[in-house]
Each structure stands twice: as C-alpha cells, then as structure tokens.
Write a protein that holds these residues in place. Structure first.
Motif, short mmCIF file in Angstrom:
data_model
loop_
_atom_site.label_atom_id
_atom_site.label_comp_id
_atom_site.label_asym_id
_atom_site.label_seq_id
_atom_site.Cartn_x
_atom_site.Cartn_y
_atom_site.Cartn_z
N MET A 1 0.84 -1.18 0.00
CA MET A 1 0.00 0.00 0.00
C MET A 1 0.89 1.25 0.00
O MET A 1 1.75 1.38 0.83
N SER A 2 0.62 2.14 -0.92
CA SER A 2 1.40 3.37 -0.96
C SER A 2 0.64 4.49 -0.26
O SER A 2 -0.56 4.60 -0.37
N GLU A 3 1.37 5.29 0.48
CA GLU A 3 0.77 6.43 1.16
C GLU A 3 1.41 7.70 0.62
O GLU A 3 2.61 7.72 0.31
N HIS A 4 0.58 8.75 0.52
CA HIS A 4 1.03 10.01 -0.07
C HIS A 4 0.56 11.17 0.79
O HIS A 4 -0.57 11.19 1.26
N LYS A 5 1.43 12.14 0.95
CA LYS A 5 1.05 13.37 1.65
C LYS A 5 0.37 14.29 0.63
O LYS A 5 0.86 14.44 -0.49
N ILE A 6 -0.77 14.85 1.04
CA ILE A 6 -1.48 15.78 0.18
C ILE A 6 -1.81 17.05 0.96
O ILE A 6 -1.95 17.02 2.19
N GLU A 7 -1.92 18.13 0.22
CA GLU A 7 -2.40 19.40 0.75
C GLU A 7 -3.51 19.87 -0.17
O GLU A 7 -3.30 20.04 -1.37
N VAL A 8 -4.69 20.05 0.40
CA VAL A 8 -5.88 20.43 -0.36
C VAL A 8 -6.56 21.58 0.37
O VAL A 8 -6.64 21.57 1.60
N VAL A 9 -7.06 22.54 -0.37
CA VAL A 9 -7.89 23.58 0.22
C VAL A 9 -9.34 23.16 -0.01
O VAL A 9 -9.76 22.98 -1.15
N ILE A 10 -10.06 22.96 1.09
CA ILE A 10 -11.46 22.53 0.99
C ILE A 10 -12.32 23.64 1.60
O ILE A 10 -12.16 23.99 2.77
N ASN A 11 -13.21 24.18 0.77
CA ASN A 11 -14.10 25.25 1.21
C ASN A 11 -13.33 26.39 1.89
O ASN A 11 -13.76 26.94 2.90
N GLY A 12 -12.17 26.71 1.32
CA GLY A 12 -11.37 27.82 1.81
C GLY A 12 -10.44 27.49 2.97
O GLY A 12 -9.70 28.36 3.42
N ARG A 13 -10.47 26.25 3.44
CA ARG A 13 -9.63 25.86 4.57
C ARG A 13 -8.56 24.87 4.12
O ARG A 13 -8.89 23.87 3.49
N PRO A 14 -7.32 25.11 4.49
CA PRO A 14 -6.26 24.16 4.11
C PRO A 14 -6.36 22.87 4.91
O PRO A 14 -6.66 22.88 6.10
#
Length: 163
Positions: A1-14
C-alpha cells in the motif's frame, strides 16, 4: 500500500493528510475531512451524487483519487453559502422551487449547477438541463429542479411552462 502526503484547500480551509494511493476523493472528503455533504452513491460516476468542484470545475469525486487533488481548491456543498448564511443562488433556487425531496442527489445537483452558473457567461436553460443528464434523482421527477434552472436563467416561473 502506498501512502502520499497531500495538501488540499477545501471550502477555503487548508487540509493536510496522508492518504493511501487508492483512496477516492469522495472517501477522503467524507471520511477523513468530515464533509458529509459529499454523498456516495453508485461509485461509478453515473449518479452524480458525489459531484464537487475542483479548481472551479464539477467533477465526480468517486472517480478522482485524493492524491490527484493535491494542490487543488475543492468546494463541496457545505462551502457554497456565504459565511453569514446567505445561500448561493443555486441553493436558493432549489429551495424556492422545491427542487429537492429526500436530499440524496441534491448536493451533486447543486454543485454541477453552481459550477456552470458561477462565471461571467450566463448558461442557457438548455445547457443547464443538459448538464443534469449526468444526475439521477429518484424522488423529485426533476420538475422542481427544472423550475430552479428556469429561475437561475431568469425564465418565467409558470408551473406549466416547460414542466
């Protein structure tokens, strides 16, 4: 299983997270980030219940991996209304025209319509109705949704018109 770090802005919140490479965006939004307005229906991209906006475009979040949203701006139905509670015009039209019943398909319908009505070019009634062909609603018979579309495009609100 591979794991990845993500950064997403959801509804204006990081949001920062570590996700499995195979996790869908809808599962991440609902299960990990807590945005339960994203509904999981068919998990094949057919019903439209999981539709969100990614960088301003409507996408089926069940067909997109969470890692693909890394660096993106995601808007869910919870993020459409103004902070003071003022509804987005699509939300108001759906309310005014009784475009919902059980509410399961509603967030996806709203997100598709919002993605098309948010720009400078006003879409036609026919274009919005065509966009609805990608949504399955088993409760309303679509008539309230069509009335909401007419309201959004400034068309007459006659009960009999185009119903």
């Amino acid at each position: 299983m591979s794991e990845h770090k993500i950064e997403v802005v959801i509804n204006g919140r990081p949001h920062r997270a570590t996700v499995e490479g195979r996790k869908t965006l809808c599962d991440y939004l609902r299960g990990d980030a807590g945005y339960t307005g994203v509904h999981v229906g068919c998990e094949h991209g057919v019903c439209g219940a999981c539709t969100v906006m990614v960088d301003g475009k409507a996408v089926r979040s069940c067909l997109m991996l969470a890692v693909q949203a890394d660096g993106c701006d995601v808007v869910t139905a919870e993020g459409l209304a103004e902070p003071n509670g003022t509804l987005h015009p699509v939300q108001a039209a759906m309310r005014d025209c009784h475009g919902l019943q059980c509410g399961f398909c509603t967030p996806g319908v709203v997100m598709t319509l919002a993605s098309l009505t948010g720009g400078n070019d006003a879409p036609t009634e026919d274009a919005l109705i065509a966009a609805m062909s990608g949504h399955v609603c088993r409760c309303t018979g679509y008539q309230g949704i069509r009335r909401a579309i007419r309201q959004l495009t400034g068309q007459a609100q006659d009960e009999g018109a185009h119903a």
